[in-house]
Design an enzyme around this catalytic site. Structure first.
Site, PDB file in Angstrom:
ATOM      1  N   ARG A  29       0.836  -1.203   0.000  1.00  0.00           N
ATOM      2  CA  ARG A  29       0.000   0.000   0.000  1.00  0.00           C
ATOM      3  C   ARG A  29       0.874   1.258   0.000  1.00  0.00           C
ATOM      4  O   ARG A  29       1.870   1.318   0.728  1.00  0.00           O
ATOM      5  CB  ARG A  29      -0.942  -0.001   1.207  1.00  0.00           C
ATOM      6  CG  ARG A  29      -1.928  -1.137   1.142  1.00  0.00           C
ATOM      7  CD  ARG A  29      -3.061  -1.021   2.146  1.00  0.00           C
ATOM      8  NE  ARG A  29      -3.794  -2.278   2.164  1.00  0.00           N
ATOM      9  CZ  ARG A  29      -4.697  -2.657   1.254  1.00  0.00           C
ATOM     10  NH1 ARG A  29      -5.012  -1.835   0.266  1.00  0.00           N
ATOM     11  NH2 ARG A  29      -5.285  -3.838   1.327  1.00  0.00           N
ATOM     12  N   ASP A  30       0.461   2.233  -0.819  1.00  0.00           N
ATOM     13  CA  ASP A  30       1.184   3.504  -0.866  1.00  0.00           C
ATOM     14  C   ASP A  30       1.037   4.215   0.479  1.00  0.00           C
ATOM     15  O   ASP A  30      -0.043   4.253   1.068  1.00  0.00           O
ATOM     16  CB  ASP A  30       0.629   4.374  -2.000  1.00  0.00           C
ATOM     17  CG  ASP A  30       1.565   5.511  -2.341  1.00  0.00           C
ATOM     18  OD1 ASP A  30       2.116   5.511  -3.461  1.00  0.00           O
ATOM     19  OD2 ASP A  30       1.754   6.419  -1.494  1.00  0.00           O
ATOM     20  N   ILE A  31       2.144   4.780   0.964  1.00  0.00           N
ATOM     21  CA  ILE A  31       2.152   5.424   2.274  1.00  0.00           C
ATOM     22  C   ILE A  31       1.362   6.733   2.267  1.00  0.00           C
ATOM     23  O   ILE A  31       0.937   7.211   3.320  1.00  0.00           O
ATOM     24  CB  ILE A  31       3.621   5.665   2.720  1.00  0.00           C
ATOM     25  CG1 ILE A  31       3.731   5.777   4.227  1.00  0.00           C
ATOM     26  CG2 ILE A  31       4.230   6.858   2.015  1.00  0.00           C
ATOM     27  CD1 ILE A  31       5.165   5.696   4.743  1.00  0.00           C
ATOM     28  N   ASN A  87       4.697   6.518 -13.580  1.00  0.00           N
ATOM     29  CA  ASN A  87       5.265   7.848 -13.765  1.00  0.00           C
ATOM     30  C   ASN A  87       6.712   7.679 -14.215  1.00  0.00           C
ATOM     31  O   ASN A  87       7.435   6.819 -13.693  1.00  0.00           O
ATOM     32  CB  ASN A  87       5.224   8.637 -12.454  1.00  0.00           C
ATOM     33  CG  ASN A  87       3.795   8.938 -12.029  1.00  0.00           C
ATOM     34  OD1 ASN A  87       2.932   9.184 -12.863  1.00  0.00           O
ATOM     35  ND2 ASN A  87       3.548   8.912 -10.729  1.00  0.00           N
ATOM     36  N   GLU A  95       9.055  10.118  -8.329  1.00  0.00           N
ATOM     37  CA  GLU A  95       9.852  10.497  -7.153  1.00  0.00           C
ATOM     38  C   GLU A  95      10.797   9.371  -6.730  1.00  0.00           C
ATOM     39  O   GLU A  95      11.893   9.646  -6.245  1.00  0.00           O
ATOM     40  CB  GLU A  95       8.937  10.867  -5.986  1.00  0.00           C
ATOM     41  CG  GLU A  95       8.169  12.156  -6.237  1.00  0.00           C
ATOM     42  CD  GLU A  95       7.194  12.487  -5.124  1.00  0.00           C
ATOM     43  OE1 GLU A  95       7.051  11.670  -4.196  1.00  0.00           O
ATOM     44  OE2 GLU A  95       6.575  13.557  -5.199  1.00  0.00           O
ATOM     45  N   VAL A  96      10.355   8.142  -6.875  1.00  0.00           N
ATOM     46  CA  VAL A  96      11.175   6.990  -6.474  1.00  0.00           C
ATOM     47  C   VAL A  96      11.656   6.279  -7.741  1.00  0.00           C
ATOM     48  O   VAL A  96      10.837   5.807  -8.543  1.00  0.00           O
ATOM     49  CB  VAL A  96      10.382   6.021  -5.571  1.00  0.00           C
ATOM     50  CG1 VAL A  96      11.255   4.827  -5.199  1.00  0.00           C
ATOM     51  CG2 VAL A  96       9.873   6.737  -4.327  1.00  0.00           C
ATOM     52  N   HIS A 100       7.639   1.285 -10.590  1.00  0.00           N
ATOM     53  CA  HIS A 100       6.464   0.871  -9.812  1.00  0.00           C
ATOM     54  C   HIS A 100       5.208   1.224 -10.574  1.00  0.00           C
ATOM     55  O   HIS A 100       5.099   2.293 -11.164  1.00  0.00           O
ATOM     56  CB  HIS A 100       6.449   1.514  -8.420  1.00  0.00           C
ATOM     57  CG  HIS A 100       6.678   2.990  -8.416  1.00  0.00           C
ATOM     58  ND1 HIS A 100       7.921   3.556  -8.566  1.00  0.00           N
ATOM     59  CD2 HIS A 100       5.815   4.018  -8.288  1.00  0.00           C
ATOM     60  CE1 HIS A 100       7.823   4.864  -8.517  1.00  0.00           C
ATOM     61  NE2 HIS A 100       6.548   5.180  -8.366  1.00  0.00           N
ATOM     62  N   HIS A 102       1.436   2.110 -10.201  1.00  0.00           N
ATOM     63  CA  HIS A 102       0.400   2.536  -9.263  1.00  0.00           C
ATOM     64  C   HIS A 102      -0.916   1.884  -9.661  1.00  0.00           C
ATOM     65  O   HIS A 102      -1.294   1.895 -10.840  1.00  0.00           O
ATOM     66  CB  HIS A 102       0.192   4.056  -9.343  1.00  0.00           C
ATOM     67  CG  HIS A 102       1.332   4.896  -8.877  1.00  0.00           C
ATOM     68  ND1 HIS A 102       1.369   5.490  -7.634  1.00  0.00           N
ATOM     69  CD2 HIS A 102       2.486   5.274  -9.499  1.00  0.00           C
ATOM     70  CE1 HIS A 102       2.483   6.193  -7.509  1.00  0.00           C
ATOM     71  NE2 HIS A 102       3.180   6.095  -8.626  1.00  0.00           N
TER      72      HIS A 102
HETATM   73  P1  AMP Z   1       6.183   8.203  -7.935  1.00  0.00           P
HETATM   74  O1  AMP Z   1       5.905   9.673  -7.703  1.00  0.00           O
HETATM   75  O2  AMP Z   1       5.477   7.650  -9.129  1.00  0.00           O
HETATM   76  O3  AMP Z   1       7.662   7.927  -7.929  1.00  0.00           O
HETATM   77  O4  AMP Z   1       5.530   7.456  -6.711  1.00  0.00           O
HETATM   78  C1  AMP Z   1       6.228   7.109  -5.558  1.00  0.00           C
HETATM   79  C2  AMP Z   1       5.195   6.671  -4.563  1.00  0.00           C
HETATM   80  O5  AMP Z   1       5.853   5.978  -3.515  1.00  0.00           O
HETATM   81  C3  AMP Z   1       4.422   7.823  -3.935  1.00  0.00           C
HETATM   82  O6  AMP Z   1       3.041   7.669  -4.200  1.00  0.00           O
HETATM   83  C4  AMP Z   1       4.760   7.705  -2.457  1.00  0.00           C
HETATM   84  O7  AMP Z   1       3.678   8.031  -1.624  1.00  0.00           O
HETATM   85  C5  AMP Z   1       5.153   6.247  -2.339  1.00  0.00           C
HETATM   86  N1  AMP Z   1       6.039   5.930  -1.229  1.00  0.00           N
HETATM   87  C6  AMP Z   1       7.181   6.560  -0.905  1.00  0.00           C
HETATM   88  N2  AMP Z   1       7.748   5.981   0.161  1.00  0.00           N
HETATM   89  C7  AMP Z   1       6.923   4.955   0.512  1.00  0.00           C
HETATM   90  C8  AMP Z   1       6.959   3.963   1.546  1.00  0.00           C
HETATM   91  N3  AMP Z   1       7.949   3.924   2.450  1.00  0.00           N
HETATM   92  N4  AMP Z   1       5.950   3.070   1.600  1.00  0.00           N
HETATM   93  C9  AMP Z   1       4.949   3.108   0.705  1.00  0.00           C
HETATM   94  N5  AMP Z   1       4.869   4.002  -0.288  1.00  0.00           N
HETATM   95  C10 AMP Z   1       5.841   4.917  -0.375  1.00  0.00           C
END
Ligand code: AMP
Length: 114
Positions: A29-31, A87, A95-96, A100, A102
């Protein structure tokens, strides 16, 4: 390949609410959920972005969508519908830098996205 926080989740070094796992894929689950259901489906292999997918990754990328569909069924959003998003880099809002998918559902999604 550069590790991210998602590698720590795969290794259980930081907590996450995991909803699916097999040898190749993890889903949790997304945080910071943007919908009642917001789950990230990731390959355990580090692939930073969509740009870094190779032809050999094709079965793995396909499996991400198979898992996404199974999760949608399990979460009860398959019938009402949902959105899947990758993304990619800055303009895509990534961001990560660990690939991944979504899976968002449980409310109507707007189109076009902002
Ligand atoms: P993106 O902007 O597509 O890179 O999405 C990265 C997603 O990772 C965001 O929706 C964040 O809320 C999610 N995220 C970041 N850190 C964590 C975590 N520790 N556990 C779960 N989701 C996370």
């Amino acid at each position: 390949m550069q590790e991210t926080i998602f590698s720590k989740i795969i290794r259980r070094e930081i907590p996450a609410t995991i909803v699916f796992e097999n040898e190749r894929i993890l889903a949790f689950r997304d945080i910071n959920p943007q919908a009642p259901v917001h789950i990230l489906v990731i390959p355990k292999k580090i692939i930073p972005t969509l740009n870094d997918i190779t032809p050999e990754d094709a079965p793995l990328i396909g499996e991400l969508f198979v898992v996404a569909g199974q999760i949608a069924q399990a979460e009860g959003i398959a019938e009402t519908g949902y959105r899947t998003i990758f993304n990619c880099r800055d303009d895509g809002g990534q961001e990560v830098y660990h690939l991944h998918l979504h899976v968002l559902g449980g409310r109507p999604m707007r189109w076009p996205p902002g």
